[in-house]
Design a protein around this motif. Structure first.
Motif, PDB file in Angstrom:
ATOM      1  N   ILE A  55      68.319 -44.354  -7.675  1.00  0.00           N
ATOM      2  CA  ILE A  55      69.378 -43.748  -8.678  1.00  0.00           C
ATOM      3  C   ILE A  55      70.436 -43.517  -7.838  1.00  0.00           C
ATOM      4  CG2 ILE A  55      70.110 -41.647  -9.600  1.00  0.00           C
ATOM      5  CD1 ILE A  55      67.266 -41.199 -10.734  1.00  0.00           C
ATOM      6  N   LEU A  95      78.591 -52.873 -21.459  1.00  0.00           N
ATOM      7  CA  LEU A  95      77.183 -52.692 -22.058  1.00  0.00           C
ATOM      8  C   LEU A  95      76.637 -54.056 -22.516  1.00  0.00           C
ATOM      9  CD1 LEU A  95      78.204 -50.128 -25.116  1.00  0.00           C
ATOM     10  CD2 LEU A  95      77.140 -49.779 -22.955  1.00  0.00           C
ATOM     11  N   LEU A 156      66.161 -47.599 -18.095  1.00  0.00           N
ATOM     12  CA  LEU A 156      66.508 -46.228 -17.741  1.00  0.00           C
ATOM     13  C   LEU A 156      67.482 -46.164 -16.752  1.00  0.00           C
ATOM     14  CD1 LEU A 156      63.155 -44.069 -17.719  1.00  0.00           C
ATOM     15  CD2 LEU A 156      64.529 -44.705 -19.559  1.00  0.00           C
ATOM     16  N   LEU A 157      67.470 -47.072 -15.757  1.00  0.00           N
ATOM     17  CA  LEU A 157      68.785 -47.312 -14.827  1.00  0.00           C
ATOM     18  C   LEU A 157      69.906 -47.688 -15.246  1.00  0.00           C
ATOM     19  CD1 LEU A 157      66.378 -48.195 -11.603  1.00  0.00           C
ATOM     20  CD2 LEU A 157      67.673 -46.118 -11.975  1.00  0.00           C
ATOM     21  N   LEU A 159      70.904 -47.474 -18.365  1.00  0.00           N
ATOM     22  CA  LEU A 159      71.603 -46.496 -19.133  1.00  0.00           C
ATOM     23  C   LEU A 159      72.349 -45.519 -18.277  1.00  0.00           C
ATOM     24  CD1 LEU A 159      68.670 -44.972 -21.416  1.00  0.00           C
ATOM     25  CD2 LEU A 159      70.704 -46.297 -22.317  1.00  0.00           C
ATOM     26  N   ILE A 160      71.778 -45.099 -17.147  1.00  0.00           N
ATOM     27  CA  ILE A 160      72.553 -44.428 -16.237  1.00  0.00           C
ATOM     28  C   ILE A 160      73.563 -44.949 -15.656  1.00  0.00           C
ATOM     29  CG2 ILE A 160      72.264 -42.966 -14.161  1.00  0.00           C
ATOM     30  CD1 ILE A 160      69.604 -42.600 -14.706  1.00  0.00           C
ATOM     31  N   ASN A 162      75.490 -47.660 -17.022  1.00  0.00           N
ATOM     32  CA  ASN A 162      76.422 -47.752 -17.702  1.00  0.00           C
ATOM     33  C   ASN A 162      77.382 -46.466 -18.125  1.00  0.00           C
ATOM     34  OD1 ASN A 162      76.153 -50.348 -18.699  1.00  0.00           O
ATOM     35  ND2 ASN A 162      74.626 -49.806 -20.245  1.00  0.00           N
ATOM     36  N   ALA A 163      76.344 -45.385 -18.237  1.00  0.00           N
ATOM     37  CA  ALA A 163      77.393 -43.958 -18.494  1.00  0.00           C
ATOM     38  C   ALA A 163      78.485 -43.683 -17.296  1.00  0.00           C
ATOM     39  CB  ALA A 163      76.218 -42.718 -18.818  1.00  0.00           C
ATOM     40  N   ILE A 166      81.311 -45.950 -17.042  1.00  0.00           N
ATOM     41  CA  ILE A 166      82.296 -45.624 -18.076  1.00  0.00           C
ATOM     42  C   ILE A 166      83.195 -44.336 -17.428  1.00  0.00           C
ATOM     43  CG2 ILE A 166      82.743 -44.589 -20.242  1.00  0.00           C
ATOM     44  CD1 ILE A 166      80.656 -46.959 -21.282  1.00  0.00           C
ATOM     45  N   TRP A 185      89.437 -43.507 -25.940  1.00  0.00           N
ATOM     46  CA  TRP A 185      88.059 -43.167 -26.452  1.00  0.00           C
ATOM     47  C   TRP A 185      87.900 -43.844 -28.089  1.00  0.00           C
ATOM     48  CZ3 TRP A 185      84.311 -42.063 -23.372  1.00  0.00           C
ATOM     49  CH2 TRP A 185      84.421 -41.597 -22.165  1.00  0.00           C
ATOM     50  N   MET A 188      87.495 -47.380 -28.116  1.00  0.00           N
ATOM     51  CA  MET A 188      86.166 -47.796 -27.674  1.00  0.00           C
ATOM     52  C   MET A 188      85.082 -47.537 -28.586  1.00  0.00           C
ATOM     53  SD  MET A 188      84.322 -46.153 -24.418  1.00  0.00           S
ATOM     54  CE  MET A 188      85.349 -46.355 -23.133  1.00  0.00           C
ATOM     55  N   PHE A 198      75.478 -52.203 -27.573  1.00  0.00           N
ATOM     56  CA  PHE A 198      74.567 -51.342 -26.783  1.00  0.00           C
ATOM     57  C   PHE A 198      73.206 -51.753 -26.843  1.00  0.00           C
ATOM     58  CE2 PHE A 198      72.361 -47.004 -26.786  1.00  0.00           C
ATOM     59  CZ  PHE A 198      72.539 -46.860 -25.188  1.00  0.00           C
TER      60      PHE A 198
ATOM     61  N   PHE B  13      64.359 -37.792 -13.898  1.00  0.00           N
ATOM     62  CA  PHE B  13      65.091 -39.293 -14.259  1.00  0.00           C
ATOM     63  C   PHE B  13      65.076 -39.757 -15.589  1.00  0.00           C
ATOM     64  CE2 PHE B  13      63.401 -43.933 -13.792  1.00  0.00           C
ATOM     65  CZ  PHE B  13      64.912 -44.304 -13.784  1.00  0.00           C
ATOM     66  N   ALA B  17      68.077 -40.296 -17.853  1.00  0.00           N
ATOM     67  CA  ALA B  17      68.415 -41.633 -18.741  1.00  0.00           C
ATOM     68  C   ALA B  17      68.785 -41.188 -20.174  1.00  0.00           C
ATOM     69  CB  ALA B  17      67.461 -42.271 -18.547  1.00  0.00           C
ATOM     70  N   ALA B  20      72.177 -39.897 -20.620  1.00  0.00           N
ATOM     71  CA  ALA B  20      73.025 -40.918 -20.575  1.00  0.00           C
ATOM     72  C   ALA B  20      73.178 -41.886 -21.831  1.00  0.00           C
ATOM     73  CB  ALA B  20      72.573 -42.033 -19.553  1.00  0.00           C
ATOM     74  N   MET B  21      71.826 -42.256 -22.606  1.00  0.00           N
ATOM     75  CA  MET B  21      71.781 -42.892 -23.600  1.00  0.00           C
ATOM     76  C   MET B  21      72.551 -42.154 -24.978  1.00  0.00           C
ATOM     77  SD  MET B  21      68.423 -44.264 -25.334  1.00  0.00           S
ATOM     78  CE  MET B  21      67.769 -42.795 -26.342  1.00  0.00           C
ATOM     79  N   PHE B  23      75.214 -40.165 -24.482  1.00  0.00           N
ATOM     80  CA  PHE B  23      76.429 -40.105 -24.313  1.00  0.00           C
ATOM     81  C   PHE B  23      77.110 -41.526 -24.771  1.00  0.00           C
ATOM     82  CE2 PHE B  23      79.606 -42.167 -21.072  1.00  0.00           C
ATOM     83  CZ  PHE B  23      80.546 -41.384 -21.230  1.00  0.00           C
ATOM     84  N   LEU B  24      76.106 -42.726 -24.377  1.00  0.00           N
ATOM     85  CA  LEU B  24      76.670 -43.952 -24.689  1.00  0.00           C
ATOM     86  C   LEU B  24      76.556 -44.292 -26.346  1.00  0.00           C
ATOM     87  CD1 LEU B  24      74.780 -46.034 -21.970  1.00  0.00           C
ATOM     88  CD2 LEU B  24      76.939 -45.562 -22.148  1.00  0.00           C
ATOM     89  N   ARG B  27      79.502 -41.050 -27.636  1.00  0.00           N
ATOM     90  CA  ARG B  27      80.861 -41.068 -26.979  1.00  0.00           C
ATOM     91  C   ARG B  27      81.281 -42.480 -27.035  1.00  0.00           C
ATOM     92  NH1 ARG B  27      84.853 -37.293 -24.614  1.00  0.00           N
ATOM     93  NH2 ARG B  27      86.257 -37.828 -25.648  1.00  0.00           N
ATOM     94  N   VAL B  28      80.707 -43.559 -26.646  1.00  0.00           N
ATOM     95  CA  VAL B  28      81.013 -44.740 -26.567  1.00  0.00           C
ATOM     96  C   VAL B  28      80.905 -45.733 -27.860  1.00  0.00           C
ATOM     97  CG1 VAL B  28      80.688 -46.807 -25.084  1.00  0.00           C
ATOM     98  CG2 VAL B  28      80.478 -44.693 -24.013  1.00  0.00           C
ATOM     99  N   SER B  29      79.822 -45.625 -28.556  1.00  0.00           N
ATOM    100  CA  SER B  29      79.527 -46.404 -29.584  1.00  0.00           C
ATOM    101  C   SER B  29      80.063 -45.691 -30.778  1.00  0.00           C
ATOM    102  CB  SER B  29      78.038 -46.679 -30.136  1.00  0.00           C
ATOM    103  OG  SER B  29      77.736 -47.183 -28.692  1.00  0.00           O
TER     104      SER B  29
END
Lengths: 262, 152
Positions: A55, A95, A156-157, A159-160, A162-163, A166, A185, A188, A198, B13, B17, B20-21, B23-24, B27-29
């Motif tokens: 991480i 993405l 999973l990594l 996802l982290i 990308n967030a 951004i 925003w 986007m 995504f 962890f 994730a 984060a998903m 959020f993506l 907020r992003v999509s």
């Protein structure tokens, strides 16, 4: 001279095919072994080794990459007075491409090499053979949890990654350089499609996860049982994983976004 | 390391994730959960839609009121039929509403601007907007210009 060359080429080709064949059989047999409820503990331990421990590098790189992308987009787009589109470019690039690819490369360097070295050393010190003698199948006990952990952890990594990237882009583009936050925003959200951008990016991450953990486990299992052999196998893991990720990414992109337009 | 510590950190962890998903996605999509917004569809025929994409915005006076749902071509007439998805309920846009394809900035994306008319009769869902102005294509403009220069 020519015959000798052809002969060596033939040997190299056959060795390549036999390695691929063995790797495929190994992968299939190891994947078959899990998931079993009794092995959840093993999987958790590997998720810790492979995922949680990666991480830090992922977060730091993601922030830096998001920040630098935002900086580049901003300076170039400002020439056209379009600096408010920074968010669109940032999100799409991350993405679709950079998120899965960079995470995959970092993952190969951080976790793939560790898996190879660990399994290689287990083989060198004959831990694998002693397990087999005790009637414990090393495929299930050692290889399968690592394959599954790699396959689950990389998405999973990503996802982290990308967030955080951004977030890094927002810090630089909006808070420092002063792109308009509202259009950052909303641009986007208008441009990014949940499945096309995504979802397809996450499919890439899953494919890379399978590839990297497969290469790492096989190289470890196949390593020559000497100190030099482990070192060579670890190097091969990183090199092969990187090439595999970049080449597969091109093929996947071509397949996913091939019909430009629409 | 103790198994429990490992389990907790792996749990954290996975939770990170998932955050984060979300959020993506949100907020992003720009996916909105909850009640699906009420929309209705209108059609508009344009002689030229070059550069217009699906999901492009539809606005009135610069304010978003919907998006482009679909674009297809009517080959017999050589026109493009654009399906617009407008937020809200039908009955607010008059039947002589005009539609124009506009560009954001110089290089920006194409979008549709609606200009409500004054007629008392209102557009119903599925109706077609006939007062339209298509996209400006640079080659056609230059062509016109050259022809006029040649004529004078």
């Amino acid at each position: 001279m020519t015959r000798d060359y052809l002969r060596r080429l033939g040997i190299a080709g056959l060795t390549g095919f036999s390695n691929l064949g063995r790797a495929t059989v190994l992968w299939a047999r190891a994947m078959w072994g899990l998931p079993r409820w009794a092995d959840v503990g093993l999987l958790t331990r590997q998720m810790y080794q492979v995922g949680v421990q990666s991480i830090m590098i992922i977060v730091l790189s993601a922030f830096a990459i998001g920040a630098v992308l935002s900086l580049q987009f901003y300076t170039q787009l400002a020439n056209f007075g379009a600096q408010d589109s920074v968010g669109v470019g940032l999100a799409l690039v991350l993405l679709r491409e950079l998120g899965p690819v960079v995470t995959g490369l970092l993952f190969a360097g951080r976790a793939g090499s560790a898996i190879t070295a660990e399994i290689g050393l287990m083989k060198t010190t004959e831990q694998l053979s002693s397990m087999a003698m005790m009637g414990v199948d090393p495929l299930h006990r050692v290889l399968a949890p690592r394959l599954w952990a790699g396959m689950i952890s990389l998405p999973l990594l990503t996802l982290i990654f990308n967030a955080i990237a951004i977030f890094g882009g927002v810090v630089v583009g909006v808070h420092w350089l002063g792109a308009d936050e509202g259009s950052f925003w909303s641009g986007m959200q208008n441009a990014v499609d949940i499945w096309n951008d995504f979802g397809k990016g996450m499919i890439k991450a899953l494919v890379f996860g399978v590839l990297v953990s497969w290469i790492a486990v096989f190289q470890g299992y196949d390593a020559e049982p000497t100190a030099a052999g482990i070192s060579a196998a670890t190097t091969r893991t990183v090199v092969l994983s990187s090439i595999a990720i970049l080449a597969t990414d091109f093929v996947l992109t071509l397949g996913m976004y091939g019909n430009f337009g629409s | 390391m103790r198994m429990r510590t490992i389990e907790i950190s792996v749990g954290a962890f996975v939770a990170a994730a998932i955050v984060a998903m979300v959020f993506l996605a949100v907020r992003v999509s720009g996916v909105s959960f909850g009640a699906e917004q009420e929309t209705y569809k209108l059609k508009a025929r344009f002689d030229e839609v070059a550069g217009l994409r699906r999901r492009a915005r539809v606005s009135i006076a610069g304010v978003n009121v919907g998006r482009v749902a679909d674009i297809h071509v009517d080959i017999a007439y050589g026109e493009a039929i654009v399906t617009l998805e407008i937020d809200g309920k039908p009955g607010e846009l008059s039947i002589d509403t005009g539609a124009k394809i506009l560009t954001e900035g110089i290089l920006g994306a194409r979008y549709i601007g609606l200009l409500p008319g004054a007629d008392e009769e209102m557009l119903e869902a599925g109706d077609t907007i006939s007062e339209t102005q298509g996209a400006l294509v640079l080659e056609n403009l230059i062509g016109d210009f050259v022809t006029r220069m040649g004529a004078s």
